[in-house]
Design an enzyme around this catalytic site. Structure first.
Site, PDB file in Angstrom:
ATOM      1  N   GLU A  61      -5.949  -8.660   0.383  1.00  0.00           N
ATOM      2  CA  GLU A  61      -6.655  -8.340   1.628  1.00  0.00           C
ATOM      3  C   GLU A  61      -8.104  -8.030   1.304  1.00  0.00           C
ATOM      4  O   GLU A  61      -8.395  -7.379   0.292  1.00  0.00           O
ATOM      5  CB  GLU A  61      -6.060  -7.110   2.337  1.00  0.00           C
ATOM      6  CG  GLU A  61      -4.720  -7.332   2.973  1.00  0.00           C
ATOM      7  CD  GLU A  61      -4.183  -6.093   3.693  1.00  0.00           C
ATOM      8  OE1 GLU A  61      -4.987  -5.285   4.184  1.00  0.00           O
ATOM      9  OE2 GLU A  61      -2.948  -5.963   3.747  1.00  0.00           O
TER      10      GLU A  61
ATOM     11  N   GLU B 251       0.780  -1.243   0.000  1.00  0.00           N
ATOM     12  CA  GLU B 251       0.000   0.000   0.000  1.00  0.00           C
ATOM     13  C   GLU B 251       0.810   1.291   0.000  1.00  0.00           C
ATOM     14  O   GLU B 251       0.465   2.234   0.718  1.00  0.00           O
ATOM     15  CB  GLU B 251      -0.987   0.008   1.173  1.00  0.00           C
ATOM     16  CG  GLU B 251      -2.057  -1.059   1.058  1.00  0.00           C
ATOM     17  CD  GLU B 251      -3.232  -0.853   2.012  1.00  0.00           C
ATOM     18  OE1 GLU B 251      -3.185   0.074   2.820  1.00  0.00           O
ATOM     19  OE2 GLU B 251      -4.189  -1.632   1.926  1.00  0.00           O
TER      20      GLU B 251
END
Ligand code: BGP
Length: 479
Positions: free
Chosen positions: A378, A179
């Site tokens: 995720e 991320e």
């Protein structure tokens, strides 16, 4: 060609966890202090703080985590019981190079991860290794200026080389970063994201904040492509991915100006993926930076690195969608991830919009843009779980996951997206990254630990544990 009507045979079913949120043992095994070791416990209402020194009256949840460091065997056994075929874990850089700038690695750290990975292999669980999930040695921030300093790229590459060489033959799937896209020069950032990604508080950046974010973003992207090349050089069987946290942005309505706003807001999250997939740092970003007086030199060596370091797969973390801001909207009513709430969607207790169709949209959008295999690295629901007669009846979690899996299945079967795995976030309850709480639970496995510090850390399967076990057993036929 006959299309398979369900998930591919070798589809990865499993979960994702991160070192700083589960390991604990922050001063064991030769580990050095990392940036998240200075992040306090917060909540939905009270933001986490990032302190320079440890303050006695504050709690630092990474110090104990859920004690995965000592209990990994027990936890992996439970993942195996659910039938996991993959587990994504992160390696904490500060366990390998405690300061980040040492000549020699900490062998104890390498041994620890080697043992964890052996345990996974024992149960035929594919290890998927994230090399950077917000776990930077704090020294690299305090003495070297974090990712603003190109020397840190070299330290990172040295760390990558050490780890990938040490685990050669055991690990095939590598993730360079988690991320990094939450730092974007064009977005008003919050302290939390600049801190977890680079150890720097947005509010304390002096001078041109946009420039700082642009340089961090560029240097991390460059580190990512250099690492990709290096990882494949160490073993040609290796597959390299990078994980992005993307929440698609919908327009407020069909007013063309709002469509444009939505496009721009969503597009900001993609410049690093473009850079890692298309073989060059995007020209539109170079020019956009120049519009703000930011001139980042892209050397010939960098250009070569972008050409040689393309990704093999894209990792997607998906939790929610957002609605684009309209131009004159004040920033005050923006939630953590910006935008307004979508009236068609329910929100989690933490204000995250629940949108299963958004997952199908994101998979299609990304696959059509890059044509690379995508791994859902995720996805999950942070919720409050209550123990009733020693059990957790988490139908809300089952419902959330069922709907998301069903939309992902449509993306694979009907839209022909090459999605290679589904790794649920937080298969075991762990510390929340954005709030530092235990109360925000994601797991199939309940951990007896509470925000006031009580709890015996025992593990307990929730109802969703048995549901996921059945999903995996039936290869996603029965959700
Ligand atoms: C992602 C992070 C994870 C994880 C997840 C859920 O952005 O990669 O580390 O924590 O979000 O967020 P939270 O824990 O804040 O609920």
């Amino acid at each position: 060609m006959k299309q398979s009507k369900t998930f591919p045979k070798d589809f990865f079913w499993g979960g994702s966890i991160a070192a700083h949120q589960c390991e604990g043992a922050w001063q064991e095994g030769g580990k050095g202090p990392a940036i998240m070791d200075y992040a306090t416990a917060g909540s939905y209402e009270i933001p986490r703080e990032f302190t320079y020194e440890l303050e006695e009256d504050k709690k630092y949840p990474s110090h104990d985590g859920i004690d995965f460091y000592h209990r990994y065997k027990e936890d992996i056994k439970m993942f195996a019981e659910m039938g996991f075929t993959a587990l994504r874990i992160s390696i904490d850089w500060s366990r390998i190079y405690p300061r980040g700038d040492e000549e020699q690695p900490n062998q104890e750290g390498l041994n620890y991860y080697s043992k964890v990975i052996d345990e996974l292999i024992h149960y035929h669980i594919e290890p998927i290794i994230t090399l950077y999930h917000f776990e930077m040695p704090v020294t690299l921030v305090r003495e070297y200026d974090s990712w603003l300093n190109p020397q840190v790229i070299d330290f990172y590459l040295k760390y990558v080389k050490t780890v990938v060489s040490a685990l050669k033959g055991k690990v095939k799937y590598w993730v360079t970063f988690n991320e990094m896209n939450h730092i974007d020069p064009q977005t008003e950032a919050s302290d939390i994201f600049t801190y977890i990604i680079a150890g720097i508080k947005y509010s304390e950046i002096k001078g041109n904040k946009k420039e700082v974010l642009a340089r961090i973003g560029y240097n991390m992207t460059l580190a990512g492509v250099k690492a990709a090349k290096l990882i494949r050089e160490i073993d040609t069987h290796n597959k390299v991915g990078c994980v992005f946290g993307i929440h698609p942005i919908y327009p407020r309505d069909c007013h063309p100006a709002n469509i444009m706003n939505a496009f721009k807001e969503m597009d900001r999250d993609f410049y690093q993926i473009d850079a890692m997939c298309n073989g060059e740092f995007p020209k539109y970003k170079i020019e956009e930076n120049k519009d703000y007086g930011i001139d980042i030199e892209i050397t010939l060596e960098d250009k070569k690195a972008f050409q040689e370091g393309k990704l093999d797969f894209i990792g997607m973390n998906y939790y929610q969608t957002g609605v684009a801001k309209v131009a004159d909207e004040s920033l005050e009513d923006q939630k953590l991830f910006g935008g307004v709430q979508n009236p068609y969607l329910q929100q989690s207790k933490w204000g995250w919009a629940i949108d299963p169709i958004g997952l199908r949209y994101l998979l299609n959008y990304t696959y059509r843009k890059y044509g690379l295999p995508i791994m859902i690295t995720e996805n999950g629901l942070g919720a409050v779980d209550e123990l009733v007669d020693g059990k957790i009846h988490d139908d809300y979690r089952i419902d959330y996951l069922k709907q998301h899996l069903s939309e992902m299945k449509k993306a694979i079967v009907e839209d022909h997206v090459e999605c290679i795995g589904y790794l649920m976030w937080g298969p075991i309850d762990l510390v929340s990254a954005t709030t530092g709480e235990m109360k925000k639970r994601y797991g199939f496995i309940y951990v007896n630990k509470y925000d006031d510090g009580t709890g015996d850390l025992s593990r307990l399967p929730k109802d969703s544990f048995y549901w996921y076990q059945h999903v995996i057993e039936t290869q996603g036929e029965e959700l």
